[in-house]
Motif scaffolding. Structure first.
Motif, PDB file in Angstrom:
ATOM      1  N   MET A 185      -2.920  -8.478   3.854  1.00 57.03           N
ATOM      2  CA  MET A 185      -2.983  -7.583   2.706  1.00 57.03           C
ATOM      3  C   MET A 185      -3.188  -8.311   1.378  1.00 57.03           C
ATOM      4  SD  MET A 185      -2.800  -4.973   4.389  1.00 57.03           S
ATOM      5  CE  MET A 185      -2.221  -4.458   5.979  1.00 57.03           C
ATOM      6  N   ASP A 186      -2.595  -9.468   1.259  1.00 57.35           N
ATOM      7  CA  ASP A 186      -2.511 -10.083  -0.068  1.00 57.35           C
ATOM      8  C   ASP A 186      -3.424 -11.289  -0.297  1.00 57.35           C
ATOM      9  OD1 ASP A 186      -0.549  -8.254  -0.687  1.00 57.35           O
ATOM     10  OD2 ASP A 186       1.066  -9.559   0.017  1.00 57.35           O
ATOM     11  N   ARG A 187      -3.826 -11.975   0.777  1.00 58.99           N
ATOM     12  CA  ARG A 187      -4.470 -13.255   0.538  1.00 58.99           C
ATOM     13  C   ARG A 187      -5.977 -13.269   0.761  1.00 58.99           C
ATOM     14  NH1 ARG A 187      -2.136 -17.991   3.924  1.00 58.99           N
ATOM     15  NH2 ARG A 187      -3.877 -17.611   5.310  1.00 58.99           N
ATOM     16  N   ILE A 188      -6.453 -12.471   1.717  1.00 64.38           N
ATOM     17  CA  ILE A 188      -7.858 -12.553   2.082  1.00 64.38           C
ATOM     18  C   ILE A 188      -8.751 -12.075   0.940  1.00 64.38           C
ATOM     19  CG2 ILE A 188      -9.629 -11.676   3.654  1.00 64.38           C
ATOM     20  CD1 ILE A 188      -7.752 -13.699   4.907  1.00 64.38           C
ATOM     21  N   MET A 220      -6.000  -1.310   8.993  1.00 62.62           N
ATOM     22  CA  MET A 220      -4.681  -1.950   8.968  1.00 62.62           C
ATOM     23  C   MET A 220      -3.984  -1.665   7.651  1.00 62.62           C
ATOM     24  SD  MET A 220      -3.024  -3.877  11.155  1.00 62.62           S
ATOM     25  CE  MET A 220      -1.542  -4.883  11.208  1.00 62.62           C
ATOM     26  N   GLN A 221      -4.705  -1.741   6.551  1.00 66.58           N
ATOM     27  CA  GLN A 221      -4.120  -1.450   5.238  1.00 66.58           C
ATOM     28  C   GLN A 221      -3.656  -0.002   5.163  1.00 66.58           C
ATOM     29  OE1 GLN A 221      -7.632  -2.768   3.164  1.00 66.58           O
ATOM     30  NE2 GLN A 221      -6.662  -4.641   2.436  1.00 66.58           N
ATOM     31  N   ALA A 241      -4.389   2.137  -1.718  1.00 61.84           N
ATOM     32  CA  ALA A 241      -5.376   1.771  -2.744  1.00 61.84           C
ATOM     33  C   ALA A 241      -6.392   0.776  -2.187  1.00 61.84           C
ATOM     34  CB  ALA A 241      -4.675   1.193  -3.968  1.00 61.84           C
ATOM     35  N   LYS A 242      -5.901  -0.273  -1.509  1.00 63.56           N
ATOM     36  CA  LYS A 242      -6.794  -1.278  -0.936  1.00 63.56           C
ATOM     37  C   LYS A 242      -7.632  -0.682   0.193  1.00 63.56           C
ATOM     38  CE  LYS A 242      -6.068  -5.241  -3.059  1.00 63.56           C
ATOM     39  NZ  LYS A 242      -7.183  -5.989  -3.694  1.00 63.56           N
ATOM     40  N   ALA A 243      -6.990   0.143   1.033  1.00 55.17           N
ATOM     41  CA  ALA A 243      -7.715   0.771   2.135  1.00 55.17           C
ATOM     42  C   ALA A 243      -8.833   1.651   1.598  1.00 55.17           C
ATOM     43  CB  ALA A 243      -6.759   1.588   2.995  1.00 55.17           C
ATOM     44  N   ALA A 287     -11.149   9.403   1.264  1.00 58.38           N
ATOM     45  CA  ALA A 287     -10.602  10.593   0.599  1.00 58.38           C
ATOM     46  C   ALA A 287      -9.137  10.802   0.964  1.00 58.38           C
ATOM     47  CB  ALA A 287     -11.415  11.829   0.984  1.00 58.38           C
ATOM     48  N   MET A 288      -8.796  10.633   2.245  1.00 56.48           N
ATOM     49  CA  MET A 288      -7.407  10.807   2.674  1.00 56.48           C
ATOM     50  C   MET A 288      -6.499   9.755   2.037  1.00 56.48           C
ATOM     51  SD  MET A 288      -7.091  13.470   4.612  1.00 56.48           S
ATOM     52  CE  MET A 288      -5.585  13.202   5.554  1.00 56.48           C
ATOM     53  N   CYS A 289      -7.002   8.529   1.924  1.00 58.26           N
ATOM     54  CA  CYS A 289      -6.216   7.480   1.259  1.00 58.26           C
ATOM     55  C   CYS A 289      -6.039   7.797  -0.224  1.00 58.26           C
ATOM     56  CB  CYS A 289      -6.892   6.128   1.423  1.00 58.26           C
ATOM     57  SG  CYS A 289      -6.793   5.442   3.098  1.00 58.26           S
ATOM     58  N   ALA A 290      -7.080   8.357  -0.854  1.00 57.13           N
ATOM     59  CA  ALA A 290      -6.988   8.718  -2.269  1.00 57.13           C
ATOM     60  C   ALA A 290      -5.921   9.784  -2.484  1.00 57.13           C
ATOM     61  CB  ALA A 290      -8.345   9.224  -2.771  1.00 57.13           C
ATOM     62  N   ILE A 291      -5.857  10.767  -1.586  1.00 55.46           N
ATOM     63  CA  ILE A 291      -4.853  11.831  -1.700  1.00 55.46           C
ATOM     64  C   ILE A 291      -3.448  11.263  -1.524  1.00 55.46           C
ATOM     65  CG2 ILE A 291      -4.008  13.983  -0.675  1.00 55.46           C
ATOM     66  CD1 ILE A 291      -6.948  14.535   0.175  1.00 55.46           C
ATOM     67  N   ALA A 292      -3.283  10.374  -0.527  1.00 64.70           N
ATOM     68  CA  ALA A 292      -1.967   9.782  -0.277  1.00 64.70           C
ATOM     69  C   ALA A 292      -1.558   8.827  -1.390  1.00 64.70           C
ATOM     70  CB  ALA A 292      -1.981   9.048   1.060  1.00 64.70           C
ATOM     71  N   GLU A 293      -2.554   8.195  -2.006  1.00 57.13           N
ATOM     72  CA  GLU A 293      -2.301   7.215  -3.073  1.00 57.13           C
ATOM     73  C   GLU A 293      -1.890   7.889  -4.371  1.00 57.13           C
ATOM     74  OE1 GLU A 293      -5.131   4.213  -5.747  1.00 57.13           O
ATOM     75  OE2 GLU A 293      -5.944   5.235  -3.989  1.00 57.13           O
ATOM     76  N   ASP A 294      -2.403   9.107  -4.625  1.00 56.86           N
ATOM     77  CA  ASP A 294      -2.241   9.744  -5.933  1.00 56.86           C
ATOM     78  C   ASP A 294      -1.854  11.201  -5.760  1.00 56.86           C
ATOM     79  OD1 ASP A 294      -2.468  10.297  -8.727  1.00 56.86           O
ATOM     80  OD2 ASP A 294      -4.482  11.083  -8.374  1.00 56.86           O
ATOM     81  N   THR A 295      -0.546  11.476  -5.672  1.00 57.99           N
ATOM     82  CA  THR A 295      -0.114  12.844  -5.411  1.00 57.99           C
ATOM     83  C   THR A 295      -0.191  13.750  -6.633  1.00 57.99           C
ATOM     84  OG1 THR A 295       2.186  12.108  -5.763  1.00 57.99           O
ATOM     85  CG2 THR A 295       1.416  12.274  -3.489  1.00 57.99           C
ATOM     86  N   ASP A 296      -0.497  13.211  -7.825  1.00 51.75           N
ATOM     87  CA  ASP A 296      -0.736  14.130  -8.936  1.00 51.75           C
ATOM     88  C   ASP A 296      -2.149  14.712  -8.872  1.00 51.75           C
ATOM     89  OD1 ASP A 296      -2.557  12.322  -9.967  1.00 51.75           O
ATOM     90  OD2 ASP A 296      -1.280  11.640 -11.587  1.00 51.75           O
ATOM     91  N   ASN A 297      -2.969  14.124  -7.954  1.00 44.35           N
ATOM     92  CA  ASN A 297      -4.237  14.715  -7.513  1.00 44.35           C
ATOM     93  C   ASN A 297      -5.424  14.572  -8.448  1.00 44.35           C
ATOM     94  OD1 ASN A 297      -3.476  15.513  -4.998  1.00 44.35           O
ATOM     95  ND2 ASN A 297      -4.079  17.638  -5.259  1.00 44.35           N
TER      96      ASN A 297
END
Length: 315
Positions: A143-146, A169-170, A177-179, A208-218
């Motif tokens: 997650m952090d180094r590559i 994996m992310q 956010a990274k995913a 899109a699903m990651c964006a929704i999970a990342e930002d619940t204020d939408n």
């Protein structure tokens, strides 16, 4: 009902399982691992003491990588998940020392190592044994180094599988956010290619699903989804984006009853979709729904987990 294309076919290990028994694979894996270690030590000696040519050094590193990968596949066929993880991890360490494209292969194999360690831990705990502390230690490295190179036409084909595996994996570890960024990179590079348009649509949906999970204020999530529609207007007519737009609306209204209906209508959704729905339920304070989704997805995944730790990542 939401489904998705499986980006990582288990067929890549099928030839070994058809030709080797578990015991034979264990023996072959140990032999390959030992040979890989010899080549790795030869490479390290050349690198430190400069006693051989650059070409010889690169050959030793490449050969060691190939043998570690083959060893990992044999150990998986033998059910020795800890050794499979160790093989993948050693392979990844060598790949990190190569080109920027190899850094993506390294990311992929760190992710593979983490999944194998996870499987090893689960099986040992189920058998009442104490798992080693190796389990999942590679996840933070992935997650952090590559460092990922930019994508263009010349690089897309060799990095497609590695980058998608890293993004999955992310997502699995809620690094949304990274995913999202990596799914967007893949989708943006693929959607204009007729042969890859199905994969592109799948990556857009996952972004899109990651964006929704990342930002619940939408608000940001809505902007992300609209940007996908601008690139590919046909997405509006897909079953996947009909689902994501309903989900966006439900999250914005925080309507638990509608959320329940959406879940009931998609009982057989892919496991990764259910995991995001469970996470959103938790974020919205719908604890009963969260437990309901987790129980359902756990039952769905248990058979796959017994045979392949990569199952829940993509299904």
């Amino acid at each position: 009902m939401i489904s998705s294309h499986h980006p990582d076919s288990p067929g890549r290990r099928l030839s070994i399982s058809l030709k080797y028994t578990s015991a034979q694979s264990k023996e072959e894996g140990e032999k390959l691992f030992k040979d890989a270690n010899k080549k790795r030590l030869a490479f390290q000696g050349c690198r430190i003491f400069r006693l051989c040519s650059r070409e010889k050094s690169d050959d030793d590193r490449s050969e060691s990588i190939r043998k570690y990968l083959r060893a990992a596949h044999h150990f998986m066929n033998a059910g020795d998940w800890e050794r499979a993880g160790e093989s993948y991890e050693n392979c990844a360490r060598l790949q990190e020392l190569g080109t920027e494209l190899e850094s993506l292969d390294a990311a992929s194999n760190y992710a593979n190592a983490a999944l194998c360690y996870k499987q090893d831990k689960m099986l040992k705990e189920r058998a009442g044994q104490r798992p080693t502390d190796r389990s999942n230690r590679s996840v933070s490295v992935v997650m952090d180094r590559i460092r990922l190179p930019s994508i263009d036409e010349t690089k897309l084909r060799p990095i497609d599988t590695s980058l998608s595996r890293l993004a999955h994996m992310q997502m699995d570890y809620k690094n949304y956010a990274k995913a999202r960024e990596n799914f967007e990179k893949l989708a943006s590079a693929l959607y204009q290619d007729e042969e890859n348009v199905q994969n592109a649509d799948d990556f857009f949906f996952k972004a899109a699903m990651c964006a929704i999970a990342e930002d619940t204020d939408n608000e940001t999530a809505k902007e992300q989804v609209q940007s996908y529609f601008k690139m590919r207007p046909q997405l509006k007519d897909t079953e996947q984006f009909s689902f994501s737009l309903k989900l966006l609306d439900i999250v914005e209204s925080q309507d638990q009853e509608r959320f329940q209906t959406l879940i009931d209508d998609n009982k057989h959704a892919k496991i990764w979709v259910q995991k995001i729905l469970a996470d959103l339920s938790n974020q919205l304070g719908f604890q009963e729904l969260e437990q309901q989704i987790k129980t359902r997805s756990r039952k769905q995944s248990v058979q796959g987990l017994r045979s392949d730790p990569f199952y829940t990542l993509y299904n």
